[in-house]
Design a protein around this motif. Structure first.
Motif, PDB file in Angstrom:
ATOM      1  N   SER A 121       0.814  -1.222   0.000  1.00  0.00           N
ATOM      2  CA  SER A 121       0.000   0.000   0.000  1.00  0.00           C
ATOM      3  C   SER A 121       0.845   1.269   0.000  1.00  0.00           C
ATOM      4  CB  SER A 121      -0.950   0.020   1.207  1.00  0.00           C
ATOM      5  OG  SER A 121      -1.767  -1.120   1.210  1.00  0.00           O
ATOM      6  N   VAL A 122       2.080   1.181  -0.463  1.00  0.00           N
ATOM      7  CA  VAL A 122       2.990   2.329  -0.478  1.00  0.00           C
ATOM      8  C   VAL A 122       3.607   2.473  -1.861  1.00  0.00           C
ATOM      9  CG1 VAL A 122       5.119   3.299   0.494  1.00  0.00           C
ATOM     10  CG2 VAL A 122       3.515   2.086   1.978  1.00  0.00           C
ATOM     11  N   LEU A 123       3.748   3.724  -2.312  1.00  0.00           N
ATOM     12  CA  LEU A 123       4.401   4.019  -3.582  1.00  0.00           C
ATOM     13  C   LEU A 123       5.890   4.272  -3.375  1.00  0.00           C
ATOM     14  CD1 LEU A 123       1.841   6.483  -5.240  1.00  0.00           C
ATOM     15  CD2 LEU A 123       2.267   4.111  -5.890  1.00  0.00           C
ATOM     16  N   ASN A 124       6.705   3.670  -4.229  1.00  0.00           N
ATOM     17  CA  ASN A 124       8.136   3.939  -4.299  1.00  0.00           C
ATOM     18  C   ASN A 124       8.514   3.997  -5.774  1.00  0.00           C
ATOM     19  OD1 ASN A 124       9.525   3.824  -1.504  1.00  0.00           O
ATOM     20  ND2 ASN A 124       8.148   2.058  -1.458  1.00  0.00           N
ATOM     21  N   SER A 125       9.727   4.431  -6.062  1.00  0.00           N
ATOM     22  CA  SER A 125      10.190   4.419  -7.449  1.00  0.00           C
ATOM     23  C   SER A 125      11.666   4.068  -7.481  1.00  0.00           C
ATOM     24  CB  SER A 125       9.946   5.775  -8.121  1.00  0.00           C
ATOM     25  OG  SER A 125      10.776   6.780  -7.576  1.00  0.00           O
ATOM     26  N   PHE A 126      12.087   3.512  -8.620  1.00  0.00           N
ATOM     27  CA  PHE A 126      13.447   3.021  -8.765  1.00  0.00           C
ATOM     28  C   PHE A 126      14.004   3.461 -10.122  1.00  0.00           C
ATOM     29  CE2 PHE A 126      11.147   0.297  -5.917  1.00  0.00           C
ATOM     30  CZ  PHE A 126      12.041   0.019  -4.902  1.00  0.00           C
ATOM     31  N   ARG A 127      15.195   4.063 -10.088  1.00  0.00           N
ATOM     32  CA  ARG A 127      15.856   4.431 -11.341  1.00  0.00           C
ATOM     33  C   ARG A 127      16.589   3.211 -11.888  1.00  0.00           C
ATOM     34  NH1 ARG A 127      17.411   9.338 -13.465  1.00  0.00           N
ATOM     35  NH2 ARG A 127      17.246  10.432 -11.449  1.00  0.00           N
ATOM     36  N   VAL A 128      16.299   2.870 -13.144  1.00  0.00           N
ATOM     37  CA  VAL A 128      16.972   1.773 -13.831  1.00  0.00           C
ATOM     38  C   VAL A 128      17.515   2.294 -15.161  1.00  0.00           C
ATOM     39  CG1 VAL A 128      15.438   0.083 -12.747  1.00  0.00           C
ATOM     40  CG2 VAL A 128      14.877   0.968 -15.012  1.00  0.00           C
ATOM     41  N   ASP A 129      18.408   1.542 -15.781  1.00  0.00           N
ATOM     42  CA  ASP A 129      19.006   2.011 -17.028  1.00  0.00           C
ATOM     43  C   ASP A 129      18.022   1.988 -18.185  1.00  0.00           C
ATOM     44  OD1 ASP A 129      21.284   2.308 -15.579  1.00  0.00           O
ATOM     45  OD2 ASP A 129      22.397   0.659 -16.516  1.00  0.00           O
ATOM     46  N   ASP A 130      17.249   0.914 -18.263  1.00  0.00           N
ATOM     47  CA  ASP A 130      16.325   0.765 -19.388  1.00  0.00           C
ATOM     48  C   ASP A 130      15.249  -0.241 -19.015  1.00  0.00           C
ATOM     49  OD1 ASP A 130      15.269   1.139 -21.905  1.00  0.00           O
ATOM     50  OD2 ASP A 130      16.506  -0.417 -22.843  1.00  0.00           O
ATOM     51  N   VAL A 131      14.106  -0.122 -19.629  1.00  0.00           N
ATOM     52  CA  VAL A 131      13.028  -1.096 -19.477  1.00  0.00           C
ATOM     53  C   VAL A 131      12.859  -1.809 -20.808  1.00  0.00           C
ATOM     54  CG1 VAL A 131      10.545  -1.382 -19.142  1.00  0.00           C
ATOM     55  CG2 VAL A 131      11.830   0.140 -17.634  1.00  0.00           C
ATOM     56  N   ARG A 132      12.915  -3.116 -20.778  1.00  0.00           N
ATOM     57  CA  ARG A 132      12.902  -3.892 -22.016  1.00  0.00           C
ATOM     58  C   ARG A 132      11.478  -4.244 -22.446  1.00  0.00           C
ATOM     59  NH1 ARG A 132      18.328  -7.750 -21.281  1.00  0.00           N
ATOM     60  NH2 ARG A 132      19.768  -5.989 -20.937  1.00  0.00           N
ATOM     61  N   ARG A 133      10.871  -5.222 -21.795  1.00  0.00           N
ATOM     62  CA  ARG A 133       9.508  -5.594 -22.152  1.00  0.00           C
ATOM     63  C   ARG A 133       8.917  -6.468 -21.061  1.00  0.00           C
ATOM     64  NH1 ARG A 133       9.245 -10.506 -26.430  1.00  0.00           N
ATOM     65  NH2 ARG A 133       7.315 -10.762 -25.261  1.00  0.00           N
ATOM     66  N   ILE A 134       7.653  -6.847 -21.256  1.00  0.00           N
ATOM     67  CA  ILE A 134       6.942  -7.694 -20.305  1.00  0.00           C
ATOM     68  C   ILE A 134       6.841  -9.108 -20.874  1.00  0.00           C
ATOM     69  CG2 ILE A 134       4.706  -8.119 -19.215  1.00  0.00           C
ATOM     70  CD1 ILE A 134       4.346  -5.078 -19.098  1.00  0.00           C
ATOM     71  N   TYR A 135       7.118 -10.079 -20.010  1.00  0.00           N
ATOM     72  CA  TYR A 135       7.045 -11.482 -20.400  1.00  0.00           C
ATOM     73  C   TYR A 135       6.065 -12.209 -19.484  1.00  0.00           C
ATOM     74  CZ  TYR A 135      11.524 -10.616 -22.776  1.00  0.00           C
ATOM     75  OH  TYR A 135      12.521 -10.117 -23.568  1.00  0.00           O
ATOM     76  N   ARG A 136       5.329 -13.148 -20.043  1.00  0.00           N
ATOM     77  CA  ARG A 136       4.528 -14.049 -19.220  1.00  0.00           C
ATOM     78  C   ARG A 136       5.372 -15.278 -18.903  1.00  0.00           C
ATOM     79  NH1 ARG A 136      -1.605 -16.132 -20.265  1.00  0.00           N
ATOM     80  NH2 ARG A 136      -1.990 -14.003 -19.559  1.00  0.00           N
ATOM     81  N   VAL A 137       5.443 -15.615 -17.628  1.00  0.00           N
ATOM     82  CA  VAL A 137       6.312 -16.698 -17.175  1.00  0.00           C
ATOM     83  C   VAL A 137       5.528 -17.581 -16.209  1.00  0.00           C
ATOM     84  CG1 VAL A 137       8.474 -17.287 -15.995  1.00  0.00           C
ATOM     85  CG2 VAL A 137       8.338 -15.203 -17.370  1.00  0.00           C
ATOM     86  N   SER A 138       5.726 -18.885 -16.279  1.00  0.00           N
ATOM     87  CA  SER A 138       5.137 -19.792 -15.299  1.00  0.00           C
ATOM     88  C   SER A 138       6.015 -19.798 -14.054  1.00  0.00           C
ATOM     89  CB  SER A 138       5.038 -21.206 -15.867  1.00  0.00           C
ATOM     90  OG  SER A 138       4.690 -22.123 -14.845  1.00  0.00           O
ATOM     91  N   TRP A 139       5.362 -19.825 -12.885  1.00  0.00           N
ATOM     92  CA  TRP A 139       6.128 -19.934 -11.650  1.00  0.00           C
ATOM     93  C   TRP A 139       6.931 -21.227 -11.622  1.00  0.00           C
ATOM     94  CZ3 TRP A 139       7.298 -16.096  -8.651  1.00  0.00           C
ATOM     95  CH2 TRP A 139       6.429 -15.016  -8.489  1.00  0.00           C
ATOM     96  N   ASP A 140       6.536 -22.230 -12.402  1.00  0.00           N
ATOM     97  CA  ASP A 140       7.310 -23.474 -12.494  1.00  0.00           C
ATOM     98  C   ASP A 140       8.732 -23.214 -12.966  1.00  0.00           C
ATOM     99  OD1 ASP A 140       5.134 -24.991 -11.759  1.00  0.00           O
ATOM    100  OD2 ASP A 140       4.493 -25.376 -13.805  1.00  0.00           O
ATOM    101  N   HIS A 141       8.910 -22.145 -13.746  1.00  0.00           N
ATOM    102  CA  HIS A 141      10.213 -21.844 -14.344  1.00  0.00           C
ATOM    103  C   HIS A 141      11.011 -20.824 -13.541  1.00  0.00           C
ATOM    104  CE1 HIS A 141       8.072 -23.077 -18.307  1.00  0.00           C
ATOM    105  NE2 HIS A 141       8.575 -24.127 -17.684  1.00  0.00           N
ATOM    106  N   ILE A 142      10.543 -20.533 -12.337  1.00  0.00           N
ATOM    107  CA  ILE A 142      11.250 -19.601 -11.466  1.00  0.00           C
ATOM    108  C   ILE A 142      11.761 -20.375 -10.261  1.00  0.00           C
ATOM    109  CG2 ILE A 142      11.016 -17.552 -10.005  1.00  0.00           C
ATOM    110  CD1 ILE A 142       9.033 -16.461 -11.983  1.00  0.00           C
ATOM    111  N   GLU A 143      13.074 -20.333 -10.057  1.00  0.00           N
ATOM    112  CA  GLU A 143      13.699 -21.126  -9.007  1.00  0.00           C
ATOM    113  C   GLU A 143      14.130 -20.240  -7.845  1.00  0.00           C
ATOM    114  OE1 GLU A 143      14.139 -24.429  -8.749  1.00  0.00           O
ATOM    115  OE2 GLU A 143      12.967 -24.671 -10.578  1.00  0.00           O
TER     116      GLU A 143
END
Length: 329
Positions: A102-124
């Motif tokens: 319930s809190v807003l924050n922000s983060f500076r990053v170099d670049d934003v690439r894209r959004i991917y759909r991923v199964s949690w099965d493939h996250i270790e």
């Protein structure tokens, strides 16, 4: 200040997820040429660099704060926090605006690439070894054949702000006999939150607490407890507390599978997450969560457990009164 609304982009692409699919969308961004990921559910929008006002006596990673539609939002230099160098000039960077707990924050990053759909099965998840206990990474996945760490933004914010709203006053109790015989299983991938909830419960007298860093490990443990049938289940497990976003199996999919199980189906399940939004409340109810609370409401967990396990709040009543905390920050 140029921006794009991540949620609107998902709607336009028709890739918003249904409850219990065990999938997530990952926004991939880069720091010093390396990819990192964040769950899109935590992202409000991405903007070009704003005018930042410095804040005295702040953490070295906090550049300052800026105003966005009448909200004042702190800006954290993510590369600086991670001890890295940025590969682009500040004017060419991107700002990822997040909302969780319930809190807003922000983060500076170099670049934003894209959004991917991923199964949690493939996250270790990272191995549960002391060497990784202070690493602000919850898990890794492979996207476009490149290993992509998932950063632990809850740990990052907690460390920077020192007091994040998650840390309640923990008062030891003298009469906890009604809690000592209860068995609680927790699935939570953030080391910081694991410690917070474990300290809270054990100090309150809930001594039989087992913690898993991903949903699949908890599910396999629950299946093992149910192997001898319903007669012995209550001697082994009384309630489950689960985060929503976790490697291997998320909390919504875990809840769905528990509800479909012939022995485990009646087990109380509390969704305890930084992502308790109106949309996720609906998803949690649709898969049968008993209660859903936001992580800043950690101080409510003991009371909720007492009420559920004593029978003061029935399962149906608990589901009907699941609520989202008021927006703050």
């Amino acid at each position: 200040m140029r921006s794009f609304d991540v949620k609107q982009m998902l709607l336009e692409k028709d890739i918003l997820l249904e409850a219990g699919t065990n999938e997530l969308e990952v926004l991939v961004f880069s720091l010093d040429g390396r990819p990192y990921g964040i769950n899109v559910a935590k992202v409000r929008e991405v903007i070009s660099p704003p005018t930042v006002h410095r804040m005295p006596s702040s953490h070295e990673s906090v550049e300052g704060a800026f105003r966005l539609r009448d909200r004042v939002i702190p800006l954290i230099n993510l590369a600086r926090f991670l001890g890295m160098e940025s590969s682009v000039a500040p004017k060419d960077s991107r700002i990822v605006v997040t909302e969780f707990n319930s809190v807003l924050n922000s983060f500076r990053v170099d670049d934003v690439r894209r959004i991917y759909r991923v199964s949690w099965d493939h996250i270790e998840p990272l191995p549960s070894i002391p060497e990784f206990s202070d690493t602000p990474i919850t898990a890794v996945t492979r996207i476009d054949d490149v290993i992509t760490p998932m950063l632990d933004f809850e740990m990052i914010v907690d460390r920077i702000h020192a007091f994040s709203g998650l840390r309640p006053e923990i008062t030891p109790v003298t009469d906890a006999g009604h809690r000592q015989g209860r068995h609680i299983a927790i699935a939570e991938d953030s080391v910081t939150v694991q410690q917070l909830i474990s300290d809270t419960l054990t100090t309150a007298g809930y001594e039989n607490v087992v913690i898993f860093n991903n949903g699949l490990s908890l599910w396999e443990w629950l299946e093992a407890q149910a192997a001898d049938g319903p007669e012995t289940l209550s001697d082994r497990i009384d309630v489950v507390i689960a985060d929503i976003e976790m490697p291997r199996m998320d909390g919504l999919h875990l809840t769905k599978r528990v509800r479909e199980h012939p022995v485990l189906g009646g087990l109380p399940i509390i969704i305890f997450s930084s992502l308790i939004t109106p949309d996720n409340l609906k998803k949690g109810k649709s898969v049968g969560a008993t209660m859903q609370i936001s992580k800043p409401e950690l101080f409510h967990v003991v009371t909720i457990l007492d009420d559920l396990l004593s029978g003061r709040v029935a399962e149906e009543e608990a589901r009907a009164t699941s609520s989202m905390p008021a927006r703050s920050g």
